[in-house]
Scaffold this active site. Structure first.
Site, PDB file in Angstrom:
ATOM      1  N   ARG A 147     -13.959  13.022   5.537  1.00 19.05           N
ATOM      2  CA  ARG A 147     -14.877  13.792   4.693  1.00 19.05           C
ATOM      3  C   ARG A 147     -16.218  13.083   4.640  1.00 19.05           C
ATOM      4  O   ARG A 147     -16.374  11.982   5.181  1.00 19.05           O
ATOM      5  CB  ARG A 147     -14.301  13.882   3.276  1.00 19.05           C
ATOM      6  N   LYS A 172       0.830  -1.209   0.000  1.00 16.97           N
ATOM      7  CA  LYS A 172       0.000   0.000   0.000  1.00 16.97           C
ATOM      8  C   LYS A 172       0.863   1.258   0.000  1.00 16.97           C
ATOM      9  O   LYS A 172       1.880   1.325   0.685  1.00 16.97           O
ATOM     10  CB  LYS A 172      -0.915   0.030   1.228  1.00 16.97           C
ATOM     11  N   GLY A 176      -8.542   5.993  -2.730  1.00 17.84           N
ATOM     12  CA  GLY A 176      -9.370   5.811  -3.909  1.00 17.84           C
ATOM     13  C   GLY A 176      -9.059   4.567  -4.717  1.00 17.84           C
ATOM     14  O   GLY A 176      -9.320   4.503  -5.911  1.00 17.84           O
TER      15      GLY A 176
END
Length: 448
Positions: A292, A157, A163
């Site tokens: 968010r 990662k 995303g």
């Protein structure tokens, strides 16, 4: 708070503008030259062109956006999701410009934006994490040693990833060497930082996320979970709430863990704690935090009856969350289908162009969040999602039946969309029986 600039486009910009209107707040939208005919431009109180067609010259132009906000007399900026929503520099620039950033503090965004740092922070807060490297791996040799210690398969990662980008699985040392280099290159290109870390790859899992909300008064609550397991190339396609796989005991445990995680970083605003839920061991592990509002927030709104976007704005106005945890009730079942301008018969090839027909579904239990209309031209420069169809009913089975009917009514002419994919998905026995994991689309070709 009298005027808010929405630093986004498409359906989320429309969603925020509508919330502003209902709260008696003026809205300012921005649009690129390619979005001159966009719905979010038409329905805002004021609207200004922010730049040319490419995102880097428009929706990612921080200086231009803040300049428009100041010149138009805005008090605050709502970033929506994507673009600048998780950019700590932008949040800090808003603060320096005496603009309220409708989201968490910039320090929190920065902390949670670096994946290995976020994982370490959660570990210190007592949140379960997947076994893996102790922070960033220094080299390919370090990665090999970590993989040898925890065992294959492993997942590579990008520390600054998100995303679905900057992630690759390695099942052997040979694959690790190959994918390490590819992920490193992708991370540097996409995120400007090639730092990587390694984790044990859990194969049989569901993707479960918990919606949290914090305020300036020290209150943090969770609003239940969402199941985001149906994915293509690590991009979510369908989300539902509540998760049909969790027991009440596990649901409660995950919710309490998410609240503890948010409190450990003094979280403010709407956020999501994402977990890997291991189906073999009935255990869950921290994946990441999104600082968010999420694309899939409507399913939470449908089962809780709470408007999350309005709540974001109220929290930013320093209002206290008007609910205690025991006030939150999850009722019914909601499913969201992301409608993309893509051809599912041709490997989901993007399909830009002009919408010639736009007939929307309706009836009880159907919600459509979109910025499209007949005559609107889909520009090829941005994300392919053009709508979100949400259905709600007392049970999952009824929500599926409502969705099948609604998808059959939904007509979008002139371009290709993923409506046929979703309709076929609902006929799949494994999906209907709730017997699947994140490899669902690798194991089931729903377009046959």
């Amino acid at each position: 708070m009298n005027k808010i600039l929405i630093a986004n486009r498409g359906e989320i910009a429309v969603r925020i503008i509508r919330a502003c209107t209902e709260l008696g707040i003026d809205s300012v939208s921005i649009y690129s030259e390619a979005d001159a005919d966009s719905l979010h431009r038409k329905i805002a109180t004021e609207s200004y062109c922010v730049g040319p067609k490419l995102s880097k010259d428009s929706y990612l132009d921080m200086i231009s956006i803040i300049t428009i906000a100041k010149k138009s007399g805005c008090d605050a900026i709502h970033p929506g999701y994507g673009f600048l929503a998780e950019n700590s520099d932008f949040a800090e620039m808003c603060e320096a410009s005496n603009l309220i950033f409708i989201g968490p503090m910039h320090e929190t965004i920065s902390l949670m934006g670096v994946k290995d740092v976020a994982k370490d922070t959660m570990k210190k807060a007592g949140v379960p994490t997947v076994p893996g490297s102790d922070g960033v791996v220094a080299s390919i040799e370090d990665a090999k040693q970590t993989a040898s210690d925890i065992g294959y398969p492993v997942i590579i990662k990008a520390s600054y990833g998100g995303g679905g980008k900057g992630i690759r699985v390695a099942r052997t040392e040979e694959e690790l060497v190959q994918n390490y280099k590819m992920t490193e290159q992708e991370a540097e290109s996409a995120f400007g930082n090639k730092s990587l870390y390694i984790e044990k790859y859990i194969e049989n899992f569901r993707h479960i996320e918990i919606q949290v909300m914090g305020d300036y008064h020290g209150n943090v609550i969770h609003l239940g979970e969402r199941d985001c397991t149906v994915q293509r190339r690590m991009q979510k396609l369908v989300e539902e709430a509540p998760s049909p796989i969790l027991s009440e005991e596990k649901r409660s445990e995950m919710g309490e863990t998410a609240v503890r995680a948010a409190k450990s970083i003094d979280y403010i605003g709407a956020g999501t704690i994402e977990f890997i839920y291991d189906l073999n061991d009935d255990r869950f592990y921290f994946m990441e935090m999104n600082t968010r509002i999420q694309v899939e927030h409507p399913v939470t709104e449908m089962v809780t009856g709470i408007d999350l976007v309005k709540m974001q704005i109220k929290v930013a106005r320093r209002e206290a969350i008007p609910y205690r945890q025991e006030d939150i009730r999850i009722e019914g079942h909601a499913i969201e289908f992301r409608i993309n301008a893509e051809n599912p018969y041709k490997n989901f090839m993007p399909s830009a162009g002009t919408i010639t027909d736009f007939i929307v579904p309706g009836g009880y239990g159907v919600r459509l969040d979109t910025a499209c209309y007949a005559g609107y031209r889909i520009p090829p420069y941005y994300d392919s999602m053009i709508a979100k169809l949400i259905t709600f009913a007392d049970t999952r089975e009824e929500a599926i039946r409502t969705a099948k009917r609604a998808l059959g009514e939904y007509i979008i002419g002139g371009i290709d969309t993923t409506i046929p994919f979703h309709s076929n998905l609902l006929d799949n026995e494994a999906f209907r029986a709730n017997d699947y994991n994140t490899n669902f689309l690798l194991e089931h070709d729903v377009m046959k």
